[in-house]
Design a protein around this motif. Sequence first.
Motif, PDB file in Angstrom:
ATOM      1  N   ILE A 100       0.831  -1.210   0.000  1.00 38.35           N
ATOM      2  CA  ILE A 100       0.000   0.000   0.000  1.00 38.35           C
ATOM      3  C   ILE A 100       0.864   1.257   0.000  1.00 38.35           C
ATOM      4  CG2 ILE A 100      -1.856   1.243   1.141  1.00 38.35           C
ATOM      5  CD1 ILE A 100      -2.665  -1.530   0.167  1.00 38.35           C
ATOM      6  N   ALA A 101       1.779   1.354   0.964  1.00 36.28           N
ATOM      7  CA  ALA A 101       2.608   2.553   1.078  1.00 36.28           C
ATOM      8  C   ALA A 101       3.689   2.607   0.003  1.00 36.28           C
ATOM      9  CB  ALA A 101       3.239   2.622   2.466  1.00 36.28           C
ATOM     10  N   GLY A 102       4.186   1.455  -0.402  1.00 35.20           N
ATOM     11  CA  GLY A 102       5.178   1.416  -1.471  1.00 35.20           C
ATOM     12  C   GLY A 102       6.582   1.784  -1.055  1.00 35.20           C
ATOM     13  N   ALA A 125      -1.795   6.603  -2.799  1.00 39.14           N
ATOM     14  CA  ALA A 125      -1.889   5.160  -2.538  1.00 39.14           C
ATOM     15  C   ALA A 125      -2.906   4.504  -3.468  1.00 39.14           C
ATOM     16  CB  ALA A 125      -2.279   4.913  -1.078  1.00 39.14           C
ATOM     17  N   ARG A 126      -3.940   5.250  -3.842  1.00 35.84           N
ATOM     18  CA  ARG A 126      -4.939   4.720  -4.783  1.00 35.84           C
ATOM     19  C   ARG A 126      -4.311   4.568  -6.172  1.00 35.84           C
ATOM     20  NH1 ARG A 126     -10.729   3.381  -4.013  1.00 35.84           N
ATOM     21  NH2 ARG A 126     -10.871   5.130  -2.571  1.00 35.84           N
ATOM     22  N   ILE A 127      -3.466   5.532  -6.560  1.00 34.46           N
ATOM     23  CA  ILE A 127      -2.764   5.419  -7.842  1.00 34.46           C
ATOM     24  C   ILE A 127      -1.848   4.195  -7.821  1.00 34.46           C
ATOM     25  CG2 ILE A 127      -1.099   6.522  -9.387  1.00 34.46           C
ATOM     26  CD1 ILE A 127      -2.157   9.223  -8.458  1.00 34.46           C
ATOM     27  N   ARG A 128      -1.134   4.022  -6.721  1.00 31.93           N
ATOM     28  CA  ARG A 128      -0.247   2.854  -6.610  1.00 31.93           C
ATOM     29  C   ARG A 128      -1.041   1.552  -6.651  1.00 31.93           C
ATOM     30  NH1 ARG A 128       4.473   0.537  -5.152  1.00 31.93           N
ATOM     31  NH2 ARG A 128       4.263  -1.313  -3.839  1.00 31.93           N
ATOM     32  N   LYS A 129      -2.216   1.550  -6.032  1.00 31.24           N
ATOM     33  CA  LYS A 129      -3.073   0.361  -6.045  1.00 31.24           C
ATOM     34  C   LYS A 129      -3.426  -0.027  -7.482  1.00 31.24           C
ATOM     35  CE  LYS A 129      -7.605  -1.198  -4.357  1.00 31.24           C
ATOM     36  NZ  LYS A 129      -8.807  -0.781  -3.592  1.00 31.24           N
ATOM     37  N   ARG A 130      -3.777   0.997  -8.288  1.00 33.82           N
ATOM     38  CA  ARG A 130      -4.097   0.714  -9.694  1.00 33.82           C
ATOM     39  C   ARG A 130      -2.854   0.272 -10.457  1.00 33.82           C
ATOM     40  NH1 ARG A 130      -4.270  -0.977 -13.703  1.00 33.82           N
ATOM     41  NH2 ARG A 130      -5.379  -0.415 -15.616  1.00 33.82           N
TER      42      ARG A 130
END
Length: 698
Positions: A168-170, A393-398
């Motif tokens: 999530i945090a990356g 975090a939503r961008i990373r999720k995608r």
Amino acid sequence: MAKIKIDGAEIDVAPESTLLQACEAAGAEVPRFCFHERLSVAGNCRMCLVEVKGGPPKPQASCAMSVRDLRPGPNGEPPEVFTNTPMVKRAREGVMEFLLINHPLDCPICDQGGECDLQDQAMAFGGDAGRFHENKRAVEDKDIGPLVKTVMTRCIQCTRCVRFTAEIAGTADMGLISRGEDVEITTYLETAMASELQGNIVDLCPVGALTSKPYEFKARPWELAKTESIDVMDAVGSNIRVDVKGREVVRILPRLNEDVNEEWISDKTRHVVDGLKTQRLDRPYVRIGGKLNPATWSVALDAVATRLKTTAPEKVGILVGDLATAEELFAVKALAASLGIASIDARADGSCLDGKAGRGSYLFNATIAGIEAADALLIVGSNPRLEAPVLNARIRKRWRKGNFPIGVIGEEADLTYAYNFLGEGPAGLEALASGQNGFLEVLKSAQKPLILVGAGVTTRDDGPAVMAKLVELAEIVGCSGAQWTDFSVLHTAASRVAALDIGVVPADGGKSTREILAGAASGEIETLILVGVDEIDASKLGSAYVVYLGTHGDAGAHRADVILPGAAYTEKSGLFVNTEGRVQSAQRAAFPPGEAREDWAILRALSALVGKTLPFDSLTQLRAALVSAHPTFAGVDEIAAGSHEDVARLKAGAGPMGSAAFVSPIADFYMTNPIARASKTMAACSALAKSRLAAAAE
């Protein structure tokens, strides 16, 4: 859908669901420690054991087995799962007994007491005694920064924290080292965590191994009054719960909202709490003989009213800050209109967006949840990791799902996901629009491309020209059109969208923020009213008479001639509109300190003294007037969407673009408003971030 029987009850579930999710859908309670809906499956705590009919003669970990893995009965009957058989009960008691072998059992002094999953599940699913009498092992605590306290002897190695930081945090701050009895979770080199979302691991930890360091020994959960509210540290509008002990806010936690913040909040949102009680303005002040002196409300308001009545309206300027509610914005605009003051602006950062083109011209039109539907992304003039960590975090999720190319024009920063760097400024945008790099074709071939525009564009002098160029690009690649509009503006101020909805911008003949500040410096603006505005250079206001309505002794208060103490966001009810245009309601959790009052009430009292009494005497009446004038505010938790025609109108600003690079206005994530600057916790985080940057630069 697949059919499955859970404890004799037949239900339909998605075949890719885990047995644990199927059991929950059937209403059966299954304990777990390592499983979390938003994290990958680890299957290492073994607490979620169930019995599968026709399966192996041993309990199965329900989190690691999907419904499609089960075999039907001999005559095609749905597979059966049992969660309450004697075998399952014995197995869970055995797992709990193993988990407690090395646990220190220090519940009376543990910060997690009363909110501990281990405590609750030991009571519900454990046995009444343990058979192990050997010495318990001890694990050295880790110093992982100013936000998270560690007591690693309590750790049961569920790895939720490890998976959160990696997925999530990356940032991959934490990991598991060693084997067998020596296994432990650590930050490898024992350095402080770098993520702006690290506080969420405290919520994820099912035991007391990771707890909040600033909240240490402040309160027990049953002592707290809990109030649902909205965060104002950025424009995402994260849903939060404010916990109050007595009259003091002691903790802020996230609330679940799948469309906005899921169940995460940023570290600034969570740990800005101590700034709410530090450097607070708790009484009015009036400057006499060059010194600010305490005064009564009547004296302070009379001084402001006298100044307004003796100053020509064209020589008065009003600026409204980033943390104002919609009601306050409506009240200050109504007061300005009644006094004939045209120079009013709620865009304290100098944004070029004025709302005249329509709502679609300044919203995050794709919506935050809509990021997951995009298949290509172009970020221009924004650093989402600092401007909106939860959205980032939503961008990373995608991005983790794959097939999601990302291009960036602006700062080349670590955004926690891979991207194509396309240039620093307008030159990179020109090159992209003319097809000089391959990313234009990537955007064109995407079914649903998304263009994210940040404050690094909208706050520039040539902002209208850059926006016009971006709209042209959006229409070329199909990002804005009759089918959908994914041309999205990411704001940094919690009050900005509401201000543009209400129209708190200069009236005809009025001055913008930059012109007001320049007028104050030159003497053209003689009286300046700052409503929660501190993000300006207050030393350059010349001889202007400054009235400051706010909460903290920050830049605005230091320069003020009259100080009117207001209420912080946790001390008042009101409406906020987030960057995607979603109207959300914040509730008062505590009362303002001392003689401080809610901002709308101060404006109402001032209006009576200047002879222009505003037509409301309560927040209910004020909100009714707001909704009557602007019906979009009636739809709480709803988005009144803009249109592609609104976006197209931005092309009217076409003109020459400058050459300077796009720079995000957020230079220090932890110091963006007076509440954060008053927080010792945020100061420690800021110092740590600066030292990390300095070390990286060497």
